[in-house]
Scaffold this motif. Structure first.
Motif, mmCIF file in Angstrom:
data_model
loop_
_atom_site.group_PDB
_atom_site.id
_atom_site.type_symbol
_atom_site.label_atom_id
_atom_site.label_comp_id
_atom_site.label_asym_id
_atom_site.label_seq_id
_atom_site.Cartn_x
_atom_site.Cartn_y
_atom_site.Cartn_z
ATOM 1 N N ALA A 42 0.838 -1.209 0.000
ATOM 2 C CA ALA A 42 0.000 0.000 0.000
ATOM 3 C C ALA A 42 0.869 1.253 0.000
ATOM 4 N N LEU A 43 1.981 1.215 0.724
ATOM 5 C CA LEU A 43 2.897 2.350 0.748
ATOM 6 C C LEU A 43 3.498 2.593 -0.633
ATOM 7 N N ASP A 44 3.897 1.528 -1.303
ATOM 8 C CA ASP A 44 4.425 1.660 -2.670
ATOM 9 C C ASP A 44 3.378 2.268 -3.595
ATOM 10 N N LYS A 45 2.150 1.773 -3.498
ATOM 11 C CA LYS A 45 1.074 2.292 -4.340
ATOM 12 C C LYS A 45 0.794 3.750 -3.995
ATOM 13 N N ARG A 46 0.786 4.054 -2.716
ATOM 14 C CA ARG A 46 0.508 5.424 -2.290
ATOM 15 C C ARG A 46 1.581 6.388 -2.798
ATOM 16 N N LEU A 47 2.840 5.983 -2.704
ATOM 17 C CA LEU A 47 3.920 6.819 -3.215
ATOM 18 C C LEU A 47 3.786 7.000 -4.723
ATOM 19 N N LEU A 82 -8.336 7.609 -3.454
ATOM 20 C CA LEU A 82 -8.281 6.987 -2.131
ATOM 21 C C LEU A 82 -6.854 6.709 -1.670
ATOM 22 N N TYR A 83 -5.911 6.665 -2.594
ATOM 23 C CA TYR A 83 -4.511 6.462 -2.225
ATOM 24 C C TYR A 83 -3.833 7.765 -1.819
ATOM 25 N N ARG A 89 -5.572 14.927 -1.454
ATOM 26 C CA ARG A 89 -6.795 14.656 -2.210
ATOM 27 C C ARG A 89 -7.590 15.946 -2.429
ATOM 28 N N LYS A 90 -7.754 16.710 -1.352
ATOM 29 C CA LYS A 90 -8.503 17.972 -1.450
ATOM 30 C C LYS A 90 -7.792 18.974 -2.353
ATOM 31 N N ALA A 91 -6.474 19.087 -2.187
ATOM 32 C CA ALA A 91 -5.710 20.070 -2.962
ATOM 33 C C ALA A 91 -5.701 19.722 -4.448
ATOM 34 N N PHE A 92 -5.562 18.430 -4.770
ATOM 35 C CA PHE A 92 -5.550 18.017 -6.175
ATOM 36 C C PHE A 92 -6.906 18.313 -6.812
#
Length: 150
Positions: A42-47, A82-83, A89-92
């Motif tokens: 999940a960390l890899d995907k999040r990055l 969600l990642y 998320r808000k800023a993007f």
């Protein structure tokens, strides 16, 4: 009761208890390893998603009010939001929505609204970078960002 028999019973009980402890320890460590692997994936995907978001934001920033970049962001967002960290998320979202509003604001020629709109787009980069614990953009990176508001 015979002392040898009592020793046998106690030794057997200790063996069973130690075997049970060993079994539970192995089960617990295997579960912890599995959870750690899930967290790392999940960390890899999040990055990776934060990096993609940063690239899309960069394209948006340099698009010179071309809405193609905003449409690309709009298409990408629901598949990946969600990642992103909550603030990223808000800023993007705010940045690509601001890009859609920009042509209308430019035609109205309200400098205050145009500046606010541009700031919504511009500030998203450091928020996205912070979403994965990376340091904020430094002065060198900030210096190359476009300053134009119109």
């Amino acid at each position: 009761m015979d002392l040898d028999f009592l020793s046998f019973i106690i030794g057997s009980a200790i063996t069973v208890i130690m075997g049970g402890i060993g079994f539970f320890y192995q089960h617990w460590t295997a579960e912890a390893d599995r959870q750690n692997q899930i967290r790392m994936a999940a960390l890899d995907k999040r990055l990776s998603v934060h990096q993609e978001a940063y690239k899309l934001w960069h394209d948006l920033l340099w698009s010179h009010d071309n809405l193609d970049a905003a449409f690309t962001c709009q298409e990408w967002y629901p598949r990946n939001c969600l990642y992103l960290a909550p603030e990223a998320r808000k800023a993007f979202y705010r940045a690509y929505r601001a890009a859609f509003d920009r042509p209308s604001l430019l035609s109205q020629q309200d400098v205050t609204l145009i500046k606010e709109n541009w700031n919504d787009i511009r500030r998203a980069g450091s928020i996205i970078a912070n979403g994965v614990g990376l340091p904020e953009l430094g002065e060198e990176e900030e210096a190359v960002l476009p300053e134009h508001i119109a």
